[in-house]
Write an enzyme that holds these catalytic residues in place. Structure first.
Site, PDB file in Angstrom:
ATOM      1  N   ASN A   1      39.483  36.562  38.809  1.00 49.62           N
ATOM      2  CA  ASN A   1      40.216  35.831  39.859  1.00 49.62           C
ATOM      3  C   ASN A   1      39.857  34.348  39.939  1.00 49.62           C
ATOM      4  O   ASN A   1      40.722  33.503  40.160  1.00 49.62           O
ATOM      5  CB  ASN A   1      40.042  36.529  41.213  1.00 49.62           C
ATOM      6  CG  ASN A   1      38.590  36.674  41.621  1.00 49.62           C
ATOM      7  OD1 ASN A   1      37.715  36.785  40.773  1.00 49.62           O
ATOM      8  ND2 ASN A   1      38.345  36.665  42.902  1.00 49.62           N
TER       9      ASN A   1
ATOM     10  N   GLY B   1      32.851  41.762  40.742  1.00 47.75           N
ATOM     11  CA  GLY B   1      34.045  42.511  40.332  1.00 47.75           C
ATOM     12  C   GLY B   1      34.351  43.594  41.336  1.00 47.75           C
ATOM     13  O   GLY B   1      33.946  43.506  42.503  1.00 47.75           O
TER      14      GLY B   1
ATOM     15  N   THR C   1      34.482  47.210  43.387  1.00 49.52           N
ATOM     16  CA  THR C   1      33.423  48.061  43.945  1.00 49.52           C
ATOM     17  C   THR C   1      33.137  49.274  43.062  1.00 49.52           C
ATOM     18  O   THR C   1      31.980  49.636  42.858  1.00 49.52           O
ATOM     19  CB  THR C   1      33.807  48.484  45.385  1.00 49.52           C
ATOM     20  OG1 THR C   1      33.765  47.302  46.193  1.00 49.52           O
ATOM     21  CG2 THR C   1      32.842  49.498  45.963  1.00 49.52           C
ATOM     22  N   ALA C   2      34.188  49.895  42.508  1.00 50.57           N
ATOM     23  CA  ALA C   2      33.971  51.077  41.669  1.00 50.57           C
ATOM     24  C   ALA C   2      33.163  50.693  40.428  1.00 50.57           C
ATOM     25  O   ALA C   2      32.242  51.419  40.019  1.00 50.57           O
ATOM     26  CB  ALA C   2      35.313  51.681  41.262  1.00 50.57           C
ATOM     27  N   THR C   3      33.473  49.540  39.836  1.00 55.76           N
ATOM     28  CA  THR C   3      32.713  49.087  38.662  1.00 55.76           C
ATOM     29  C   THR C   3      31.266  48.810  39.059  1.00 55.76           C
ATOM     30  O   THR C   3      30.334  49.162  38.319  1.00 55.76           O
ATOM     31  CB  THR C   3      33.324  47.798  38.065  1.00 55.76           C
ATOM     32  OG1 THR C   3      34.737  47.936  38.028  1.00 55.76           O
ATOM     33  CG2 THR C   3      32.810  47.536  36.674  1.00 55.76           C
TER      34      THR C   3
ATOM     35  N   GLU D   1      28.254  41.573  43.552  1.00 55.53           N
ATOM     36  CA  GLU D   1      29.173  40.953  44.514  1.00 55.53           C
ATOM     37  C   GLU D   1      30.517  41.630  44.310  1.00 55.53           C
ATOM     38  O   GLU D   1      31.165  41.439  43.286  1.00 55.53           O
ATOM     39  CB  GLU D   1      29.233  39.444  44.251  1.00 55.53           C
ATOM     40  CG  GLU D   1      29.629  38.669  45.479  1.00 55.53           C
ATOM     41  CD  GLU D   1      31.130  38.569  45.647  1.00 55.53           C
ATOM     42  OE1 GLU D   1      31.687  39.346  46.454  1.00 55.53           O
ATOM     43  OE2 GLU D   1      31.738  37.744  44.960  1.00 55.53           O
TER      44      GLU D   1
ATOM     45  N   CYS E   1      38.079  37.255  46.745  1.00 56.27           N
ATOM     46  CA  CYS E   1      37.405  38.321  47.493  1.00 56.27           C
ATOM     47  C   CYS E   1      37.190  37.917  48.950  1.00 56.27           C
ATOM     48  O   CYS E   1      36.945  38.759  49.803  1.00 56.27           O
ATOM     49  CB  CYS E   1      36.095  38.707  46.828  1.00 56.27           C
ATOM     50  SG  CYS E   1      35.060  37.301  46.444  1.00 56.27           S
TER      51      CYS E   1
ATOM     52  N   GLU F   1      23.828  35.579  46.306  1.00 55.37           N
ATOM     53  CA  GLU F   1      23.860  34.475  45.362  1.00 55.37           C
ATOM     54  C   GLU F   1      23.753  33.179  46.173  1.00 55.37           C
ATOM     55  O   GLU F   1      23.741  33.191  47.392  1.00 55.37           O
ATOM     56  CB  GLU F   1      25.165  34.510  44.565  1.00 55.37           C
ATOM     57  CG  GLU F   1      25.348  35.816  43.806  1.00 55.37           C
ATOM     58  CD  GLU F   1      26.548  35.804  42.860  1.00 55.37           C
ATOM     59  OE1 GLU F   1      27.673  36.005  43.326  1.00 55.37           O
ATOM     60  OE2 GLU F   1      26.333  35.594  41.646  1.00 55.37           O
TER      61      GLU F   1
HETATM   62  O1  TXE Z   1      37.606  44.406  37.982  1.00 54.65           O
HETATM   63  P1  TXE Z   1      36.450  45.048  37.193  1.00 54.65           P
HETATM   64  P2  TXE Z   1      39.131  44.389  37.573  1.00 54.65           P
HETATM   65  C1  TXE Z   1      38.648  44.066  42.641  1.00 54.65           C
HETATM   66  C2  TXE Z   1      40.113  44.029  42.939  1.00 54.65           C
HETATM   67  C3  TXE Z   1      40.724  44.447  41.645  1.00 54.65           C
HETATM   68  C4  TXE Z   1      39.738  45.468  41.197  1.00 54.65           C
HETATM   69  C5  TXE Z   1      39.722  45.717  39.726  1.00 54.65           C
HETATM   70  O2  TXE Z   1      40.413  44.940  43.944  1.00 54.65           O
HETATM   71  O3  TXE Z   1      41.989  44.965  41.790  1.00 54.65           O
HETATM   72  O4  TXE Z   1      38.484  44.955  41.600  1.00 54.65           O
HETATM   73  O5  TXE Z   1      39.739  44.473  39.012  1.00 54.65           O
HETATM   74  C6  TXE Z   1      33.679  44.110  33.665  1.00 54.65           C
HETATM   75  N1  TXE Z   1      30.298  47.784  32.503  1.00 54.65           N
HETATM   76  N2  TXE Z   1      38.094  42.781  42.259  1.00 54.65           N
HETATM   77  O6  TXE Z   1      39.611  45.596  36.873  1.00 54.65           O
HETATM   78  O7  TXE Z   1      36.951  46.137  36.320  1.00 54.65           O
HETATM   79  C7  TXE Z   1      35.067  43.599  33.355  1.00 54.65           C
HETATM   80  O8  TXE Z   1      35.283  43.522  31.973  1.00 54.65           O
HETATM   81  C8  TXE Z   1      30.147  46.448  32.574  1.00 54.65           C
HETATM   82  C9  TXE Z   1      37.301  42.147  43.238  1.00 54.65           C
HETATM   83  O9  TXE Z   1      39.307  43.137  36.878  1.00 54.65           O
HETATM   84  O10 TXE Z   1      35.379  45.339  38.163  1.00 54.65           O
HETATM   85  C10 TXE Z   1      35.047  42.248  34.045  1.00 54.65           C
HETATM   86  O11 TXE Z   1      34.354  41.305  33.249  1.00 54.65           O
HETATM   87  N3  TXE Z   1      31.134  45.600  32.893  1.00 54.65           N
HETATM   88  C11 TXE Z   1      36.669  40.956  42.780  1.00 54.65           C
HETATM   89  C12 TXE Z   1      34.236  42.565  35.308  1.00 54.65           C
HETATM   90  O12 TXE Z   1      33.478  43.721  34.999  1.00 54.65           O
HETATM   91  C13 TXE Z   1      32.328  46.125  33.201  1.00 54.65           C
HETATM   92  C14 TXE Z   1      37.084  40.248  41.611  1.00 54.65           C
HETATM   93  C15 TXE Z   1      35.104  42.835  36.540  1.00 54.65           C
HETATM   94  O13 TXE Z   1      36.019  43.853  36.231  1.00 54.65           O
HETATM   95  C16 TXE Z   1      32.550  47.517  33.161  1.00 54.65           C
HETATM   96  C17 TXE Z   1      37.880  41.025  40.698  1.00 54.65           C
HETATM   97  C18 TXE Z   1      31.478  48.349  32.791  1.00 54.65           C
HETATM   98  N4  TXE Z   1      31.595  49.682  32.705  1.00 54.65           N
HETATM   99  C19 TXE Z   1      38.357  42.235  41.053  1.00 54.65           C
HETATM  100  N5  TXE Z   1      33.843  47.735  33.501  1.00 54.65           N
HETATM  101  C20 TXE Z   1      35.829  40.162  43.691  1.00 54.65           C
HETATM  102  N6  TXE Z   1      35.214  40.779  44.661  1.00 54.65           N
HETATM  103  O14 TXE Z   1      35.698  38.971  43.527  1.00 54.65           O
HETATM  104  C21 TXE Z   1      34.407  46.537  33.756  1.00 54.65           C
HETATM  105  N7  TXE Z   1      33.499  45.547  33.552  1.00 54.65           N
END
Ligand code: TXE
Length: 479
Positions: free
Chosen positions: A150, A226, A228-230, A248, A282, A460
């Protein structure tokens, strides 16, 4: 535009020769490819970082500071190029990239370049024992930084700058959805004189490249932003190895508007806090609660203001809302608009995909305002992360406090009021890491940044970040 990994100061293709298409959100076309780096590439990056660590960790603070500030200056000198790249890769309006993303990325380097010269540790005299304790703050070694799509360069540098300032070497992965500015950063680091191997940038999917970083037994700390699930998954993988973790994660932030606020200021800012960056920040205030006496007026005025926002191609100077970041993300956001209808929400404005002439396959969506009958509905509880806000009225402070806190997230909250006592009461009780009063996204880099509950752990920003990227060691000397 085909990009490569930046390892040991050189641009290198992935060992496996596997590539991922990179899409331009403004027109839906593939415009380049990025490596899908494997374990072997991450190992290569780790080895470069490990070899660079002994020298970098002994480099004087003055030299580190000078290099970080040089990176900042080079980013500023290349503002236009970076802003264009960010806008094309992410879909955000060029103006936003030019005034927020890239300047803030530059200021991250400048700030931590200065902060490291001021970072100090404690000393404790053990009175009566003839002993003195002092705390060493030593860099961890090789650390991993993983960032989302983002605010691509802005969040990437928010992690890298404190990590290297504190004397660590880094294996970093930007989002596979928005890799370009991280790629360009490699060139700038070399030009600024950052020694080879101090920063290594590997590109690829989260499940391959990201996972390999998190699983690496010798990468001792992970800073992640990124979903929450990740974040939960990363915590599960990293915990048995006792890695330091900074997470975060998502947010579902309340924007609480009392009738005594400065109305025009509130209205202007609320448009921004709802729809800046297509609502993909976020910190966006996606749940708007308005005190009953001004609810109808606010509804009318807000819809009127939002109608004036121009959805358009990100490269146009007068665009307020660009394209969403990807097709799957657009589909996810649109699905929530359908859910809102099923939940008896009223779409006060927007709700439709927009087709822009010549860019028919771009990911454009109208800014959308949904009036919800209750806070207990999915659109009010789940993170949508797009140009969609919910609004509903409230009657009392106690009531709004309760609904504001009744979500699993706790990143930020915005409060609009001129009542000092109410400000103090509410700020104390709001369950979030950040409370903004009569403003939004005002940034002071010295302040702690992060959330509570499912919005993550750790902070952070400022010395908090330097503490995260160092290990404290107490030395006790008896005399
Ligand atoms: O995030 P991901 P995504 C939220 C928002 C969005 C959702 C999914 O709701 O729709 O998260 O977005 C890396 N091991 N936010 O799919 O998947 C991935 O490659 C290690 C909130 O983009 O969490 C990327 O570099 N790394 C938010 C990073 O994690 C892994 C900002 C984020 O990806 C991984 C973005 C793994 N197993 C999305 N799987 C905020 N709070 O700022 C993925 N990644």
């Amino acid at each position: 535009m085909n990009i490569q990994n930046y390892i040991n100061g050189k641009f290198t293709p992935p060992f496996s020769n596997e590539w991922i298409d990179n899409y331009c959100p403004a027109d839906g076309k593939v415009y380049g490819q990025i490596p899908n780096s494997s374990k072997a590439d991450v190992e290569n990056a780790y080895t470069a970082a490990k070899l660079a660590f002994p020298d970098w960790s002994k480099t004087t603070l003055e030299t580190r500071s000078r290099i970080l500030i040089k990176i900042s200056e080079l980013l500023e000198a290349n503002l236009q190029r970076f802003a264009e790249a960010e806008s094309k890769d992410n879909g955000k309006p060029i103006n936003l990239a030019k005034t927020v993303d890239i300047p803030r990325a530059a200021s991250n380097f400048r700030f931590f370049g200065n902060a490291i010269t001021q970072f100090a540790s404690e000393s404790h005299e053990s009175v009566g024992h003839n002993a003195i304790n002092y705390t060493l703050r030593q860099p961890i070694g090789v650390v991993g930084c993983i960032s989302p799509w983002n605010l691509p360069l802005y969040l990437f540098t928010w992690k890298i700058a404190p990590a290297i300032a504190a004397g660590n070497c880094v294996v970093a992965k930007p989002s596979e959805v928005t890799p370009i500015t991280a790629y360009l950063l490699g060139e700038i680091c070399t030009e600024a004189g950052l020694p080879n191997g101090v920063l290594n940038i590997v590109h690829g999917l989260g499940t391959t490249t990201g996972q390999a970083i998190v699983e690496h037994p010798d990468i001792k700390a992970i800073s992640f932003t990124g979903g929450t699930a990740t974040g939960a998954h990363i915590a599960k993988v990293a915990a048995p190895m006792f890695k330091k973790l900074s997470l975060e994660l998502g947010g579902k932030n309340p924007n609480i508007i009392f009738a005594d606020c400065d109305y025009n200021d509130m209205l202007e800012t609320t448009v921004r806090s709802s729809f800046a960056n297509q609502g993909q920040i976020c910190l966006c205030g996606s749940r708007i609660f308005v005190e009953a006496p001004i609810y109808e007026k606010f509804k009318t005025d807000f819809v009127e203001k939002v109608k004036q926002l121009k959805v358009g191609h990100p490269s146009k100077e007068d665009t307020n809302i660009g394209a969403l970041v990807s097709k799957p993300h657009l589909e996810k956001v649109m699905q929530y608009i359908n859910i809102a209808k099923q939940e008896n929400g009223t779409i006060l404005y927007g709700g439709h995909k927009i087709t822009i002439a010549d860019y028919e396959n771009g990911y454009y969506l109208e800014p959308t305002i949904i009036e919800v009958p209750t806070d207990e509905c999915r659109v009010n509880q789940e993170e949508i992360f797009g140009p969609v806000v919910t609004i509903m009225p409230f009657n009392t402070e106690a009531e709004v406090l309760q609904i504001a806190n009744k979500v699993k997230y706790g990143l930020s909250a915005t409060l609009w009021t001129n009542d000092l006592k109410r400000t103090m009461r509410m700020s104390n009780k709001l369950q979030s890491g950040i409370v903004w009063v009569n403003t939004w996204m005002l940034r002071d880099l010295r302040t702690p940044f992060g959330g509570v509950k499912d919005s993550g752990m750790g902070r952070e920003g400022g010395f908090e970040a330097l503490r995260f990227f160092t290990e404290a060691k107490n030395v006790c000397i008896k005399y």
